[in-house]
Design a protein around this motif. Sequence first.
Motif, PDB file in Angstrom:
ATOM      1  N   GLY A  75       0.819  -1.202   0.000  1.00  0.00           N
ATOM      2  CA  GLY A  75       0.000   0.000   0.000  1.00  0.00           C
ATOM      3  C   GLY A  75       0.852   1.249   0.000  1.00  0.00           C
ATOM      4  N   ILE A  76       0.303   2.320  -0.541  1.00  0.00           N
ATOM      5  CA  ILE A  76       0.964   3.621  -0.523  1.00  0.00           C
ATOM      6  C   ILE A  76      -0.041   4.664  -0.056  1.00  0.00           C
ATOM      7  N   GLN A  77       0.465   5.842   0.271  1.00  0.00           N
ATOM      8  CA  GLN A  77      -0.370   6.899   0.819  1.00  0.00           C
ATOM      9  C   GLN A  77       0.022   8.235   0.193  1.00  0.00           C
ATOM     10  N   PHE A  78      -0.950   9.107   0.065  1.00  0.00           N
ATOM     11  CA  PHE A  78      -0.738  10.504  -0.327  1.00  0.00           C
ATOM     12  C   PHE A  78      -1.916  11.277   0.214  1.00  0.00           C
ATOM     13  N   PHE A 105      -6.791  16.942  -5.169  1.00  0.00           N
ATOM     14  CA  PHE A 105      -6.081  15.660  -5.241  1.00  0.00           C
ATOM     15  C   PHE A 105      -5.596  15.402  -6.665  1.00  0.00           C
ATOM     16  N   PRO A 106      -4.284  15.149  -6.852  1.00  0.00           N
ATOM     17  CA  PRO A 106      -3.751  14.919  -8.197  1.00  0.00           C
ATOM     18  C   PRO A 106      -4.279  13.615  -8.790  1.00  0.00           C
ATOM     19  N   ALA A 107      -4.648  13.661 -10.057  1.00  0.00           N
ATOM     20  CA  ALA A 107      -5.218  12.481 -10.712  1.00  0.00           C
ATOM     21  C   ALA A 107      -4.245  11.314 -10.729  1.00  0.00           C
ATOM     22  N   ASP A 108      -2.950  11.595 -10.929  1.00  0.00           N
ATOM     23  CA  ASP A 108      -1.985  10.498 -11.002  1.00  0.00           C
ATOM     24  C   ASP A 108      -1.837   9.803  -9.658  1.00  0.00           C
TER      25      ASP A 108
END
Length: 261
Positions: free
Chosen positions: A93-96, A103-106
Amino acid sequence: MQQNQPHAVLVTGSTSGIGLAIAHCFGRAGHHVMLHGLADAETASMLLDEFSGYSGGAGFSSADIASEAGCAQLVEETREAIGNPSVLINNAGIQFTAPAHEFPADKWQQILAINLSSAFFLSRDLLPAMRAASWGRIINIASVHGLVASEHKAAYCAAKHGLIGLTKVVALENADAGITANAICPGWVETPLIQPQIEKIAREQQVDLDAARALLVGAKQPLAKTTNPEAIAELALYLCGNFAGTITGAALPVDGGWSAQ
């Protein structure tokens, strides 16, 4: 586990933190473990050395599971290294964080790909062999954010809520095939990832690290105590054992009462 025999266990995102604790737990129990993560050859070699003392085999893959092709690569490399997995633990898993309107689409796409879609692709590819063997365990490491929301975590919460939904569907579809699917939902876990947040609070509030940790964790959890990664690992191992044979489709919080509020 089935007749207490060693099983082939694939743990995604297992180079550190919860994933590595889970991998070691299954390795100590005598099972064959496939490690996975974005690591260089030297790091991979060091990790495999850690597992050389266990009775089961071990392998490593650095496949990028942000794509369907990367998930297929991981399945192929796992089968070559330790055999066909009868236990799949989707931990990667990753987080941003950012407000939803910024919120950036990428980042949205990347978080959903790794935190949710990879669990679907890997489950889809491994379920046929589990069904043929009439035994399998799928454990998705979700999050308390699969049960409740926090600000600035639109993609993470969406992915983890989706992961719990996927868990329930897989559980229902395979209830007659000797396969269980469950989600573990940790709250604050004692990993290096939370250390910068603790140190920031300590500086700003001018308190020691223990007090800062309690402030961080207590802001969300009534029981203001972090969970040890080994506790998540032992729960995963229990879910693969004989006494957990009727636990399926569950989302099990390990969150100090966070989701009870």
